[in-house]
Design an enzyme around this catalytic site. Structure first.
Site, PDB file in Angstrom:
ATOM      1  N   GLY A  19      81.725   3.038-100.642  1.00 28.68           N
ATOM      2  CA  GLY A  19      81.716   1.865 -99.777  1.00 28.68           C
ATOM      3  C   GLY A  19      82.280   0.646-100.479  1.00 28.68           C
TER       4      GLY A  19
ATOM      5  N   ARG B  79      86.340   8.333 -98.830  1.00 29.40           N
ATOM      6  CA  ARG B  79      85.483   9.431 -99.266  1.00 29.40           C
ATOM      7  C   ARG B  79      86.385  10.619 -99.580  1.00 29.40           C
ATOM      8  NH1 ARG B  79      80.696   6.600 -99.907  1.00 29.40           N
ATOM      9  NH2 ARG B  79      80.322   5.327 -98.052  1.00 29.40           N
TER      10      ARG B  79
ATOM     11  N   ASP C  99      76.650   5.393-107.130  1.00 36.37           N
ATOM     12  CA  ASP C  99      76.184   6.637-107.733  1.00 36.37           C
ATOM     13  C   ASP C  99      77.178   7.779-107.573  1.00 36.37           C
ATOM     14  OD1 ASP C  99      73.499   8.122-108.737  1.00 36.37           O
ATOM     15  OD2 ASP C  99      74.503   9.389-107.251  1.00 36.37           O
TER      16      ASP C  99
ATOM     17  N   THR D 262      78.036  -2.014-105.407  1.00 35.41           N
ATOM     18  CA  THR D 262      77.461  -1.577-104.150  1.00 35.41           C
ATOM     19  C   THR D 262      76.559  -2.658-103.600  1.00 35.41           C
ATOM     20  OG1 THR D 262      75.917  -0.015-103.119  1.00 35.41           O
ATOM     21  CG2 THR D 262      75.722  -0.302-105.489  1.00 35.41           C
TER      22      THR D 262
ATOM     23  N   ASP E 292      74.128  -2.262-101.764  1.00 35.48           N
ATOM     24  CA  ASP E 292      72.743  -1.791-101.717  1.00 35.48           C
ATOM     25  C   ASP E 292      71.944  -2.186-102.952  1.00 35.48           C
ATOM     26  OD1 ASP E 292      73.027  -0.622 -99.237  1.00 35.48           O
ATOM     27  OD2 ASP E 292      73.570   1.331-100.041  1.00 35.48           O
TER      28      ASP E 292
ATOM     29  N   ASP F  14      71.294  -0.570-105.573  1.00 34.33           N
ATOM     30  CA  ASP F  14      70.378   0.487-105.993  1.00 34.33           C
ATOM     31  C   ASP F  14      70.767   1.161-107.302  1.00 34.33           C
ATOM     32  OD1 ASP F  14      72.628   1.654-104.909  1.00 34.33           O
ATOM     33  OD2 ASP F  14      71.557   3.136-103.700  1.00 34.33           O
TER      34      ASP F  14
ATOM     35  N   ARG G 277      70.417   2.305 -96.127  1.00 37.93           N
ATOM     36  CA  ARG G 277      69.917   3.596 -95.645  1.00 37.93           C
ATOM     37  C   ARG G 277      68.788   4.140 -96.509  1.00 37.93           C
ATOM     38  NH1 ARG G 277      75.323   7.021 -95.056  1.00 37.93           N
ATOM     39  NH2 ARG G 277      75.749   5.785 -96.907  1.00 37.93           N
TER      40      ARG G 277
END
Length: 319
Positions: free
Chosen positions: A11, A72, A103, A125, A127, A129, A171
């Site tokens: 992303g 992707r 990741d 990212t 996110d 994370d 997500r």
């Protein structure tokens, strides 16, 4: 080393462009050739490579997204695809590869490292994370985007005396929801890492109305529940006029914040220097605001979790 490649994978995140800019200009300053690989690992397999010059990265520091594009690549998940990527890099004379992503992107970089290509990852990212570092490129901008939307939604929520459910991205990680919920004064924050009951959310809303509250904001990470379903539940069990806003991919776009530009510039330049030092299979990172590197194995074992004390604070301040 004579030549390095740089790609963005997974992303997109605001700050990737400043990061690539730092890689290209630092590498050229250090006397290296630089090749931009477009469309991530898919572009690597397809040979979509472009030599980069100083002017190649002019006027991109303020742009969101990634000018190298991203995609992707299921083929790269296979041993055959990884071998093809390795052979492409060997054929092009690329000694090292810098990968901006999360990741999954790092796992691809680790495979190339194991095959003999010097690789460095740069955590990118929204996110947030990726653990073992202070922050991920793109997170600060994504939160700011969410906050701007929440502030505007609160204006109309006040005008119409409504309850709004705002669904943000995440997500499997609630970092955006938690940061935006706390900074935006949300009445409830729902994240995938912390179990919740909708009846508790409803009870809290009713307590607020009982003491005179005229509007409320519920922030939910997409991995914690669908905003539409939560909005319908609230309306059915309270009778309150309830609306739902899904921010979606608007959080990925936009000009990167100053914090993301600075972080990306530092990490991009540091990634080049790590390559020149012979380090491979590591992530460029800041830890306690100091530049360092972390082996991929440690990165994979340290998935970042939202802070429980911050979550509790958001709940306390919303009562």
């Amino acid at each position: 080393m004579r030549k390095i490649g740089v790609l963005t994978s997974g992303g997109d995140a605001p700050g990737m462009n400043p990061g690539v800019r730092a890689v290209v200009r630092t590498a050229i300053y250090r006397g290296l050739e630089v090749v931009g690989i477009r469309r991530g690992y898919a572009g690597l397999l397809d040979g979509d490579l472009k030599p980069m010059q100083l002017e190649s990265v002019g006027d991109i520091i303020q742009r969101g997204g990634t000018f190298l594009y991203t995609a992707r690549c299921l083929e790269f998940l296979t041993e055959e695809g990884q071998r093809q990527g390795y052979e492409r890099l060997q054929k092009e004379g690329i000694d090292g590869l810098i990968v901006f992503g999360g990741d999954g992107s790092f796992r691809g970089a680790q495979k190339l490292h194991q095959l003999g290509i010097r690789t460095i990852g740069v955590p990118s990212t929204i996110d947030n994370d990726i653990g073992a570092c202070d922050a991920n490129i793109g997170f600060d901008t994504a939160v700011q985007t969410a906050i701007e939307a929440i502030d505007k939604i609160r204006d109309t929520a006040t005008s119409h005396e409504r309850t709004y459910v705002v669904e943000v991205m995440g997500r499997s990680a609630g970092h955006i929801a938690l940061a935006a919920g706390l900074a935006g004064g949300a009445e409830s924050v729902l994240i995938p890492e912390v179990p919740y009951k909708l009846e508790d959310v409803v009870a809290k809303l009713k307590r607020g109305v009982a003491r005179g509250k005229k509007h409320s904001i519920i922030v939910v990470a997409e991995g914690a529940g669908q905003g539409g379903e939560i909005g319908r539940y609230i309306e059915q069990h309270t009778g309150f006029d309830t609306r739902v806003t899904v921010l979606g991919h608007v959080q990925r776009g936009g000009a990167p914040s100053a914090a993301d530009r600075v972080l990306a510039s530092r990490l991009g330049a540091h990634a080049v220097d790590l390559c020149l030092q012979g380090i491979s299979g590591h992530m460029a990172a800041t830890v306690n605001h100091e530049l360092t590197s972390v082996p991929f194995d440690e990165v994979f074992a340290s998935h970042r979790q939202p802070s429980l004390p911050v979550y509790q604070l958001a709940d306390i301040l919303s009562t």
